[in-house]
Design a protein around this motif. Structure first.
Motif, PDB file in Angstrom:
ATOM      1  N   CYS A  66      76.404 -15.148 -42.207  1.00  0.00           N
ATOM      2  CA  CYS A  66      75.744 -15.505 -40.958  1.00  0.00           C
ATOM      3  C   CYS A  66      76.358 -14.701 -39.820  1.00  0.00           C
ATOM      4  O   CYS A  66      77.572 -14.541 -39.769  1.00  0.00           O
ATOM      5  N   LEU A  67      75.508 -14.208 -38.930  1.00  0.00           N
ATOM      6  CA  LEU A  67      76.018 -13.446 -37.784  1.00  0.00           C
ATOM      7  C   LEU A  67      76.880 -14.316 -36.872  1.00  0.00           C
ATOM      8  O   LEU A  67      77.710 -13.799 -36.131  1.00  0.00           O
ATOM      9  N   SER A  68      76.702 -15.653 -36.956  1.00  0.00           N
ATOM     10  CA  SER A  68      77.502 -16.563 -36.138  1.00  0.00           C
ATOM     11  C   SER A  68      78.771 -17.028 -36.857  1.00  0.00           C
ATOM     12  O   SER A  68      79.589 -17.726 -36.277  1.00  0.00           O
ATOM     13  N   VAL A  69      78.914 -16.652 -38.131  1.00  0.00           N
ATOM     14  CA  VAL A  69      80.114 -16.994 -38.908  1.00  0.00           C
ATOM     15  C   VAL A  69      80.579 -15.705 -39.586  1.00  0.00           C
ATOM     16  O   VAL A  69      80.444 -15.528 -40.789  1.00  0.00           O
ATOM     17  N   PRO A  70      81.104 -14.763 -38.778  1.00  0.00           N
ATOM     18  CA  PRO A  70      81.453 -13.454 -39.356  1.00  0.00           C
ATOM     19  C   PRO A  70      82.563 -13.568 -40.398  1.00  0.00           C
ATOM     20  O   PRO A  70      83.380 -14.477 -40.346  1.00  0.00           O
ATOM     21  N   ASP A  71      82.546 -12.639 -41.328  1.00  0.00           N
ATOM     22  CA  ASP A  71      83.606 -12.529 -42.339  1.00  0.00           C
ATOM     23  C   ASP A  71      83.726 -13.747 -43.247  1.00  0.00           C
ATOM     24  O   ASP A  71      84.789 -13.980 -43.803  1.00  0.00           O
ATOM     25  N   GLU A  72      82.665 -14.529 -43.364  1.00  0.00           N
ATOM     26  CA  GLU A  72      82.702 -15.636 -44.312  1.00  0.00           C
ATOM     27  C   GLU A  72      81.377 -15.648 -45.068  1.00  0.00           C
ATOM     28  O   GLU A  72      80.320 -15.529 -44.462  1.00  0.00           O
ATOM     29  N   ARG A  73      81.477 -15.754 -46.388  1.00  0.00           N
ATOM     30  CA  ARG A  73      80.285 -15.830 -47.228  1.00  0.00           C
ATOM     31  C   ARG A  73      80.525 -16.909 -48.254  1.00  0.00           C
ATOM     32  O   ARG A  73      81.661 -17.192 -48.616  1.00  0.00           O
ATOM     33  N   ALA A  74      79.417 -17.472 -48.743  1.00  0.00           N
ATOM     34  CA  ALA A  74      79.547 -18.517 -49.756  1.00  0.00           C
ATOM     35  C   ALA A  74      78.245 -18.638 -50.525  1.00  0.00           C
ATOM     36  O   ALA A  74      77.191 -18.217 -50.055  1.00  0.00           O
ATOM     37  N   GLN A  75      78.349 -19.224 -51.701  1.00  0.00           N
ATOM     38  CA  GLN A  75      77.177 -19.532 -52.511  1.00  0.00           C
ATOM     39  C   GLN A  75      76.574 -20.829 -51.977  1.00  0.00           C
ATOM     40  O   GLN A  75      77.271 -21.834 -51.847  1.00  0.00           O
ATOM     41  N   VAL A  76      75.280 -20.773 -51.661  1.00  0.00           N
ATOM     42  CA  VAL A  76      74.579 -21.937 -51.109  1.00  0.00           C
ATOM     43  C   VAL A  76      73.362 -22.220 -51.977  1.00  0.00           C
ATOM     44  O   VAL A  76      72.638 -21.303 -52.356  1.00  0.00           O
ATOM     45  N   GLU A  77      73.152 -23.509 -52.288  1.00  0.00           N
ATOM     46  CA  GLU A  77      71.979 -23.887 -53.075  1.00  0.00           C
ATOM     47  C   GLU A  77      70.782 -24.078 -52.151  1.00  0.00           C
ATOM     48  O   GLU A  77      70.869 -24.756 -51.132  1.00  0.00           O
ATOM     49  N   ARG A  78      69.671 -23.461 -52.509  1.00  0.00           N
ATOM     50  CA  ARG A  78      68.430 -23.546 -51.727  1.00  0.00           C
ATOM     51  C   ARG A  78      67.246 -23.673 -52.679  1.00  0.00           C
ATOM     52  O   ARG A  78      67.349 -23.297 -53.848  1.00  0.00           O
ATOM     53  N   ALA A  79      66.118 -24.111 -52.142  1.00  0.00           N
ATOM     54  CA  ALA A  79      64.881 -24.122 -52.929  1.00  0.00           C
ATOM     55  C   ALA A  79      64.505 -22.685 -53.256  1.00  0.00           C
ATOM     56  O   ALA A  79      64.650 -21.789 -52.417  1.00  0.00           O
ATOM     57  N   GLN A  80      64.002 -22.468 -54.463  1.00  0.00           N
ATOM     58  CA  GLN A  80      63.602 -21.130 -54.921  1.00  0.00           C
ATOM     59  C   GLN A  80      62.378 -20.635 -54.158  1.00  0.00           C
ATOM     60  O   GLN A  80      62.272 -19.462 -53.830  1.00  0.00           O
ATOM     61  N   SER A  81      61.445 -21.563 -53.860  1.00  0.00           N
ATOM     62  CA  SER A  81      60.288 -21.175 -53.067  1.00  0.00           C
ATOM     63  C   SER A  81      59.936 -22.303 -52.097  1.00  0.00           C
ATOM     64  O   SER A  81      60.237 -23.473 -52.347  1.00  0.00           O
ATOM     65  N   ILE A  82      59.312 -21.917 -50.990  1.00  0.00           N
ATOM     66  CA  ILE A  82      58.942 -22.875 -49.939  1.00  0.00           C
ATOM     67  C   ILE A  82      57.594 -22.483 -49.348  1.00  0.00           C
ATOM     68  O   ILE A  82      57.209 -21.317 -49.384  1.00  0.00           O
ATOM     69  N   LYS A  83      56.897 -23.477 -48.840  1.00  0.00           N
ATOM     70  CA  LYS A  83      55.661 -23.211 -48.095  1.00  0.00           C
ATOM     71  C   LYS A  83      55.977 -23.548 -46.632  1.00  0.00           C
ATOM     72  O   LYS A  83      56.457 -24.640 -46.327  1.00  0.00           O
ATOM     73  N   VAL A  84      55.706 -22.585 -45.733  1.00  0.00           N
ATOM     74  CA  VAL A  84      56.077 -22.726 -44.331  1.00  0.00           C
ATOM     75  C   VAL A  84      54.837 -22.645 -43.436  1.00  0.00           C
ATOM     76  O   VAL A  84      53.979 -21.781 -43.619  1.00  0.00           O
ATOM     77  N   LEU A  85      54.778 -23.555 -42.480  1.00  0.00           N
ATOM     78  CA  LEU A  85      53.744 -23.546 -41.448  1.00  0.00           C
ATOM     79  C   LEU A  85      54.412 -23.092 -40.156  1.00  0.00           C
ATOM     80  O   LEU A  85      55.485 -23.605 -39.806  1.00  0.00           O
ATOM     81  N   TYR A  86      53.823 -22.117 -39.474  1.00  0.00           N
ATOM     82  CA  TYR A  86      54.420 -21.635 -38.226  1.00  0.00           C
ATOM     83  C   TYR A  86      53.347 -21.018 -37.342  1.00  0.00           C
ATOM     84  O   TYR A  86      52.210 -20.817 -37.768  1.00  0.00           O
ATOM     85  N   HIS A  87      53.722 -20.727 -36.105  1.00  0.00           N
ATOM     86  CA  HIS A  87      52.844 -20.011 -35.178  1.00  0.00           C
ATOM     87  C   HIS A  87      53.342 -18.579 -35.034  1.00  0.00           C
ATOM     88  O   HIS A  87      54.552 -18.334 -35.067  1.00  0.00           O
ATOM     89  N   THR A  88      52.419 -17.664 -34.829  1.00  0.00           N
ATOM     90  CA  THR A  88      52.776 -16.284 -34.511  1.00  0.00           C
ATOM     91  C   THR A  88      53.059 -16.203 -33.009  1.00  0.00           C
ATOM     92  O   THR A  88      52.820 -17.170 -32.267  1.00  0.00           O
TER      93      THR A  88
END
Length: 161
Positions: free
Chosen positions: A103-125
């Motif tokens: 994350c650009l807000s957490v420099p120099d730190e990385r980690a394995q994170v569990e996330r959904a493989q796929s998602i459906k997103v609703l948004y505005h342009t």
């Protein structure tokens, strides 16, 4: 030339807030277009694959997802940058996967994170059009990570959960 903005760092209050929705009256406004341009330029400058407005001290529901290979994510798939206003995840796949996040807000730190493989997103342009898109794999991870920012969550907060 676009402006490069300072990035808020872990521990700053702005990163803990729930961001305000972008109002309909703000769609396609000069300030919103300038914000999106500055967010994109800042993300590219810092080798990010996504960015959220709260990271740039603006508590608004605006994210950019732009997976591409760079020094921080050499194996990232290429995709066109997508600007999303007021994004909402409508569906998460039951299948999840672990993947490395930074994350650009957490420099120099990385980690394995569990996330959904796929998602459906609703948004505005930026123009205010309503979109519904399915994201899979790494782009889905980026969207989930950036939407977390809109809810005041950093990826490191998910490690202790």
């Amino acid at each position: 030339m676009s402006v490069i903005l300072p990035v808020a760092q872990r521990g700053e209050d702005i990163l803990k807030l729930k961001a305000a929705p972008v109002a309909e009256s703000e769609f396609n406004s000069d300030w919103l277009l300038q914000l999106a341009s500055a967010m994109h330029a800042t993300m590219l400058e810092r080798n990010g694959v996504g960015i959220a407005a709260p990271q740039l001290y603006i508590s608004k529901q605006v994210i950019i997802v732009a997976s591409r290979s760079n020094p921080r994510y050499p194996d990232a798939p290429e995709m066109d940058a997508v600007v999303m206003l007021n994004p909402q995840i409508l569906e998460f796949s039951e299948a999840t996967c672990f993947g490395e996040e930074g994350c650009l807000s957490v420099p120099d730190e990385r980690a394995q994170v569990e996330r959904a493989q796929s998602i459906k997103v609703l948004y505005h342009t930026l123009a205010g059009d309503v979109m519904e898109t399915v994201f899979e794999g790494f782009p889905a991870r980026i969207v989930q990570h950036e939407i977390d920012h809109l809810n005041g969550i950093l990826f490191v907060d998910r490690l202790t959960a």
